[in-house]
Each structure stands twice: as structure tokens, then as C-alpha cells.
Design a protein around this motif. Structure first.
Motif, mmCIF file in Angstrom:
data_model
loop_
_atom_site.group_PDB
_atom_site.id
_atom_site.type_symbol
_atom_site.label_atom_id
_atom_site.label_comp_id
_atom_site.label_asym_id
_atom_site.label_seq_id
_atom_site.Cartn_x
_atom_site.Cartn_y
_atom_site.Cartn_z
ATOM 1 N N GLY A 134 36.853 44.451 48.856
ATOM 2 C CA GLY A 134 36.003 43.979 47.762
ATOM 3 C C GLY A 134 36.583 44.312 46.363
ATOM 4 N N ARG A 135 37.789 43.579 46.240
ATOM 5 C CA ARG A 135 38.932 43.716 44.952
ATOM 6 C C ARG A 135 38.936 42.521 44.318
ATOM 7 N NH1 ARG A 135 44.254 46.515 46.689
ATOM 8 N NH2 ARG A 135 44.291 46.707 44.323
ATOM 9 N N MET A 136 38.549 42.531 43.060
ATOM 10 C CA MET A 136 39.067 41.339 42.235
ATOM 11 C C MET A 136 40.595 40.992 41.868
ATOM 12 S SD MET A 136 37.401 40.413 38.598
ATOM 13 C CE MET A 136 35.780 40.138 39.383
ATOM 14 N N ASN A 137 40.844 39.477 42.227
ATOM 15 C CA ASN A 137 42.243 39.413 41.883
ATOM 16 C C ASN A 137 42.338 38.814 40.436
ATOM 17 O OD1 ASN A 137 41.499 36.305 41.941
ATOM 18 N ND2 ASN A 137 41.976 36.514 44.274
ATOM 19 N N PHE A 138 43.587 38.470 40.003
ATOM 20 C CA PHE A 138 43.497 37.953 38.510
ATOM 21 C C PHE A 138 43.183 36.558 38.513
ATOM 22 C CE2 PHE A 138 46.098 36.123 35.292
ATOM 23 C CZ PHE A 138 45.550 36.781 33.926
ATOM 24 N N THR A 139 43.112 35.612 39.282
ATOM 25 C CA THR A 139 42.803 34.366 39.239
ATOM 26 C C THR A 139 41.160 34.344 38.826
ATOM 27 O OG1 THR A 139 44.287 33.452 40.640
ATOM 28 C CG2 THR A 139 42.394 32.117 40.330
ATOM 29 N N THR A 140 40.377 35.232 39.768
ATOM 30 C CA THR A 140 39.053 35.225 39.661
ATOM 31 C C THR A 140 38.920 35.854 38.293
ATOM 32 O OG1 THR A 140 38.650 35.626 41.966
ATOM 33 C CG2 THR A 140 36.826 36.471 40.586
ATOM 34 N N ALA A 141 39.558 36.950 37.853
ATOM 35 C CA ALA A 141 39.296 37.740 36.549
ATOM 36 C C ALA A 141 39.527 36.465 35.366
ATOM 37 C CB ALA A 141 40.258 38.604 36.305
ATOM 38 N N GLU A 167 41.636 49.853 39.579
ATOM 39 C CA GLU A 167 42.205 48.560 39.708
ATOM 40 C C GLU A 167 42.711 48.484 38.202
ATOM 41 O OE1 GLU A 167 42.636 46.271 41.803
ATOM 42 O OE2 GLU A 167 41.317 47.403 43.176
ATOM 43 N N PHE A 168 43.413 49.596 37.778
ATOM 44 C CA PHE A 168 43.904 49.573 36.407
ATOM 45 C C PHE A 168 45.160 48.778 36.014
ATOM 46 C CE2 PHE A 168 47.011 51.743 33.061
ATOM 47 C CZ PHE A 168 46.352 51.397 32.155
ATOM 48 N N ASP A 169 45.995 48.302 37.345
ATOM 49 C CA ASP A 169 46.838 47.157 37.011
ATOM 50 C C ASP A 169 46.185 45.858 36.794
ATOM 51 O OD1 ASP A 169 48.891 48.924 37.628
ATOM 52 O OD2 ASP A 169 49.198 48.533 39.475
ATOM 53 N N LEU A 170 45.247 45.441 37.298
ATOM 54 C CA LEU A 170 44.488 44.298 37.089
ATOM 55 C C LEU A 170 43.876 44.572 35.531
ATOM 56 C CD1 LEU A 170 42.982 41.590 37.994
ATOM 57 C CD2 LEU A 170 41.189 42.930 38.703
ATOM 58 N N ILE A 171 43.390 45.563 34.951
ATOM 59 C CA ILE A 171 42.869 45.690 33.846
ATOM 60 C C ILE A 171 43.888 45.347 32.704
ATOM 61 C CG2 ILE A 171 42.017 47.360 32.018
ATOM 62 C CD1 ILE A 171 40.378 48.761 34.348
ATOM 63 N N LYS A 172 45.111 45.952 32.916
ATOM 64 C CA LYS A 172 46.213 45.674 32.153
ATOM 65 C C LYS A 172 46.641 44.102 32.049
ATOM 66 C CE LYS A 172 48.894 48.825 34.058
ATOM 67 N NZ LYS A 172 50.318 49.523 34.351
ATOM 68 N N GLN A 173 46.164 43.463 33.120
ATOM 69 C CA GLN A 173 46.430 41.785 32.911
ATOM 70 C C GLN A 173 45.194 41.122 32.262
ATOM 71 O OE1 GLN A 173 47.363 41.409 37.459
ATOM 72 N NE2 GLN A 173 48.650 39.938 36.742
ATOM 73 N N ILE A 174 43.797 41.813 32.703
ATOM 74 C CA ILE A 174 42.805 40.947 32.200
ATOM 75 C C ILE A 174 42.656 41.153 30.591
ATOM 76 C CG2 ILE A 174 40.214 41.067 31.951
ATOM 77 C CD1 ILE A 174 40.331 42.057 34.838
ATOM 78 N N VAL A 175 42.976 42.300 29.841
ATOM 79 C CA VAL A 175 42.753 42.640 28.800
ATOM 80 C C VAL A 175 43.479 41.587 27.547
ATOM 81 C CG1 VAL A 175 42.813 44.266 26.461
ATOM 82 C CG2 VAL A 175 41.769 44.833 28.995
ATOM 83 N N LYS A 218 45.690 55.965 26.570
ATOM 84 C CA LYS A 218 46.580 55.316 25.488
ATOM 85 C C LYS A 218 46.331 53.862 25.410
ATOM 86 C CE LYS A 218 50.326 58.555 25.566
ATOM 87 N NZ LYS A 218 51.861 58.932 25.617
ATOM 88 N N PHE A 219 46.276 53.219 26.723
ATOM 89 C CA PHE A 219 45.740 51.761 26.766
ATOM 90 C C PHE A 219 44.563 51.504 26.378
ATOM 91 C CE2 PHE A 219 44.394 47.956 28.939
ATOM 92 C CZ PHE A 219 45.242 47.066 28.797
ATOM 93 N N PHE A 220 43.729 52.313 26.792
ATOM 94 C CA PHE A 220 42.186 51.993 26.114
ATOM 95 C C PHE A 220 42.156 52.190 24.759
ATOM 96 C CE2 PHE A 220 39.820 53.163 30.409
ATOM 97 C CZ PHE A 220 40.365 51.842 30.776
ATOM 98 N N SER A 221 43.064 53.158 24.260
ATOM 99 C CA SER A 221 42.757 53.370 22.695
ATOM 100 C C SER A 221 43.583 52.292 21.922
ATOM 101 C CB SER A 221 43.690 54.677 22.471
ATOM 102 O OG SER A 221 43.745 54.877 21.074
#
Length: 424
Positions: free
Chosen positions: A92-99, A127-135, A166-169
């Protein structure tokens, strides 16, 4: 008309209908049929057929969103017994296309100049790698439509690193920690898969978190077993430097007894006394429910399915994340998928929840919002029928607001005022 010409014409018509639906969200199929008839020289019958086919696009334009909950994964590194995600899966992991499609849905259907995206799970930091793409994608997509995005992430705190902070900030992503109090209470349920407690690991990281996010909030979930330690748990979290609190009971299919709810309420009022004492000393703490007026009423129902949607890792869309965590399809209330289409008509009960209000609720002297849709379904089998448990917790919350209002007005409330005989 040849096949290629017909294909080109259909593409042009489809593009026109999509743009027309986006820029004219209040337009009826009848008006669209007239426009198509004039633009493409169609007869009345063909124009009406096309307009009916376009009605779904017109409906989509009426979503009117303000917020989105992105469930990046249903997987978690802990095994909390009261987690609202009942069935966890490593797949149950989201991919970038879905995001990306989920973000596009939000910005295309936004009804407000500011929208919120909450990153949630499972444990979203897996899923921090995905977060770095989504934001960055979301910020760029929002900028094109002159929208502002605010961010939140709900995390158990065990995977926080300085790079993540650091990324969140940098992108102003606010952390909400799931932390239930002192080590005994917290580690009773929030353990690793090996059965190890997690309190000390999180507590050790809080000073680093506050370097990057000075104002830090927690969701303090109170189980039946932690009722009597609520006050001490609150104090321990304050001592750790926590500023903002969401204090709520762990609710689900298993009901609380009236006696337990009474004890919960009495201990919540003791926290209220401590809260006002801390405020008078200038300690930076905030509990929204203690600052609200008891007469403040937002209406029946909540924003779930009305101005907010939740997206599962596979793209399924539901009114809220707690519904996505249920096991049965009826409870999850899936209205579509961001990778295909959404049937907005399935959201109508959530957009107009007052139409589902029970007769006994209409006659009730204490106006409430109808309770949590997920808890309602688990305990009554219907999203819009409040359980007795939800009703009683609402009364507890209202009494806390009332007494908090008295204290803000200068009324002196002390421990002797809070007894089972008076409030039981």
C-alpha cells in the motif's frame, strides 16, 4: 467526414467541453447543448447527447475543495493497537503519478485561494523520497492557478532526521506528533514490531524538532487504560516542550462505557485547570477546544466529503482518511480514483449531511456536529447516525468549553469543583 477528421473533431470537442466545464462551473447541460449547437453546427439531438455526456465534467467542477489528505502509505513501522488503518499492507504505497493526479484534483477543484495538503499514513515518513517529489510539484501547480498551499504531516516521530526537518522547515511543512503522554502511557500501545517502546526515541528528538519548528503540536490519544493518567500525561508532554495539543479518546468499534466517559471528562477538566494555570504563567500552550465558545456551532456534519477529500495509496478517493482505514467497502465510501474518475454524486450525502440527520437529533437540546463519520459507521452501521458514545463525548467537550469560558471571564474554578457527584 473521414475517420481521421472525425477523430480530430472529437478531440477538439472534448477539449472545449473540458475547458468550458472548468470556466463555467455553474452551467447547466441545457446551456452547454446550446453552445455546442452553435459552435459545431450540430442538430439539437446530437448537441443534447454531447451535453449529457459532459455532465460528469460539469459535476466535477462543483467539488469546491479546500483540503486534501494524501495517504502516502498504509504501511507503518509501529503496531499501535488503536490505529485507524485496520489493514496494513507493504504494497500500500503511493507512486508519484497517483500523488500528482491527487494534487491536480485539488488545485483544479479548489474553491478557496488557500488550500491545505496533509501528508498522512500509515507512517508518511517511510515515503520521504516521494514527499520530496510531491511538494515542489504541488507548489508549482498551485502557483499556476494563483493558489497558496499550506502543509501538515502527521507522524509517529520515530523516523525524524535532521535532513527531514531541514526540508520541512524550507517548505513550511508543520509536524503534528502522535504522542500519548509519558513513557508508561505512550509505550503501552505505540511499540515497534519487536515490542519495544518508542517514547524515549521521540523525546530525545524533540529538542532537534523544535530547532526547526519552535511551535510543536501533538495528538494525544487517550485509551480506556490511560484515563486516570491523563493529567500527568499532559504535564509530561508540556515538560518536553510541546506547545499545542489535540486531546481525543481512542474510538472505534469497541465502545466506551458511560462510567469511562465520565472519568475521561473529569480528568479532562483537571487538564483544563492546569492549562489555564500554565497560561497565566505565560507558558506557550494552546488547546483549541478550550479556547472555543460553547455556543459556537458550525452546523451538522464536518468538512469530510464536502470541502476535503482523502486519497489512498492506490488513488482511491474517500471523504476522509479514517473512512479509508475501515475494512468494509460500505464503510470506506470510495467515490472514485484520481487515476480514472470520480463520481461526485456519491459525495452528495456528505455535502448535504443535514438531509441525513436523525429525527431524535433534530429534537436534541444540545446541537452537535453529528460525530465522526467513521466511528458512527463502526458503531451504528451508518455514517450519519451518531452513536451514544459520540453524543456523550460531545457533552464532555461542551462542558469543558463552558467551564473554560467561565475561567477566561475570571471565574475561580478549583479541584473541589470537579467531582463525580457534580458532573457524573
Amino acid at each position: 467526414m473521414g475517420i481521421s477528421d472525425r477523430g480530430t473533431w472529437l478531440e477538439q470537442a472534448a477539449f472545449f467541453i473540458g475547458e468550458y466545464a472548468r470556466t463555467n462551473p455553474g452551467c447547466s447541460p441545457r446551456v452547454l447543448a446550446d453552445v455546442l449547437q452553435r459552435k459545431y453546427f450540430l442538430d439539437n439531438e446530437d448537441a443534447e447527447k454531447l451535453a449529457r455526456l459532459a455532465e460528469r465534467e460539469l459535476s466535477r467542477a462543483k467539488l469546491g475543495l479546500a483540503a486534501l489528505e494524501l495517504n502516502l502509505t498504509f504501511k507503518c513501522n509501529l503496531t499501535c493497537e488503536y490505529c485507524f488503518v485496520h489493514e496494513k499492507s507493504a504494497r500500500g504505497r503511493m507512486n508519484f503519478t497517483t500523488a500528482r493526479n491527487a494534487v491536480d484534483l485539488l488545485v483544479e477543484q479548489a474553491a478557496f485561494p488557500m488550500v491545505n495538503i496533509t501528508l498522512i499514513g500509515g507512517e508518511p515518513l517511510l515515503e520521504f523520497d516521494l514527499i520530496k517529489q510531491i511538494v515542489p510539484y504541488a507548489l508549482e501547480a498551485a502557483k499556476k492557478r494563483s493558489l497558496t498551499v499550506t502543509w501538515a504531516v502527521t507522524t509517529n516521530g520515530t523516523l525524524v532526521t535532521e535532513d527531514i526537518l531541514k526540508f520541512f522547515s524550507q517548505y513550511k511543512i508543520n509536524i503534528l506528533l502522535s504522542m500519548d503522554g509519558g513513557p508508561e502511557t505512550h509505550d503501552r500501545y505505540r511499540r515497534t514490531k519487536n515490542g519495544e517502546g518508542t517514547w524515549h526515541k521521540i523525546a530525545y528528538s524533540i529538542p532537534m524538532m523544535k530547532m526547526y519548528q519552535p511551535w510543536l503540536g501533538v495528538r494525544m490519544t487517550v485509551s480506556n487504560a490511560a484515563i486516570e493518567s491523563m493529567r500527568e500525561d499532559f504535564k509530561q508532554l508540556v515538560n518536553l516542550g510541546i506547545n499545542q495539543f489535540i486531546i481525543a479518546p481512542a474510538q472505534g468499534a469497541k465502545s466506551w462505557s458511560r462510567e469511562e466517559i465520565t472519568r475521561y471528562g473529569l480528568n479532562l477538566l483537571k487538564i483544563l485547570l492546569d492549562y489555564h494555570a500554565l497560561k497565566r504563567k505565560g507558558v506557550p500552550v494552546f488547546i483549541e477546544e478550550f479556547e472555543k465558545d460553547e455556543n459556537e456551532y458550525s452546523g451538522w456534519g464536518c468538512r469530510a466529503g464536502s470541502t476535503s477529500l482523502a486519497v489512498a495509496p492506490n488513488g482511491d478517493v474517500s471523504p476522509c482518511s479514517k473512512l479509508l482505514g475501515l475494512t468494509g467497502e460500505a464503510g470506506r465510501c470510495i467515490v472514485g480514483n484520481v487515476n480514472t474518475e470520480i463520481d461526485v454524486h456519491l459525495l452528495e450525502p456528505f455535502k448535504n449531511p443535514i438531509s441525513r440527520q436523525q429525527e431524535n437529533c433534530k429534537r436534541c437540546s444540545r446541537k452537535c456536529t453529528g460525530g465522526c463519520y467513521a466511528v458512527n459507521f463502526e458503531q451504528t452501521g451508518d455514517h450519519f447516525t451518531p452513536s451514544e458514545e459520540n453524543c456523550l463525548f460531545w457533552v464532555v467537550c461542551q462542558e469543558a468549553k463552558r467551564i473554560s469560558g467561565m475561567m477566561r471571564s475570571g471565574y475561580n474554578v478549583h479541584n473541589r469543583f470537579i467531582t463525580k457527584e457534580r458532573w457524573g
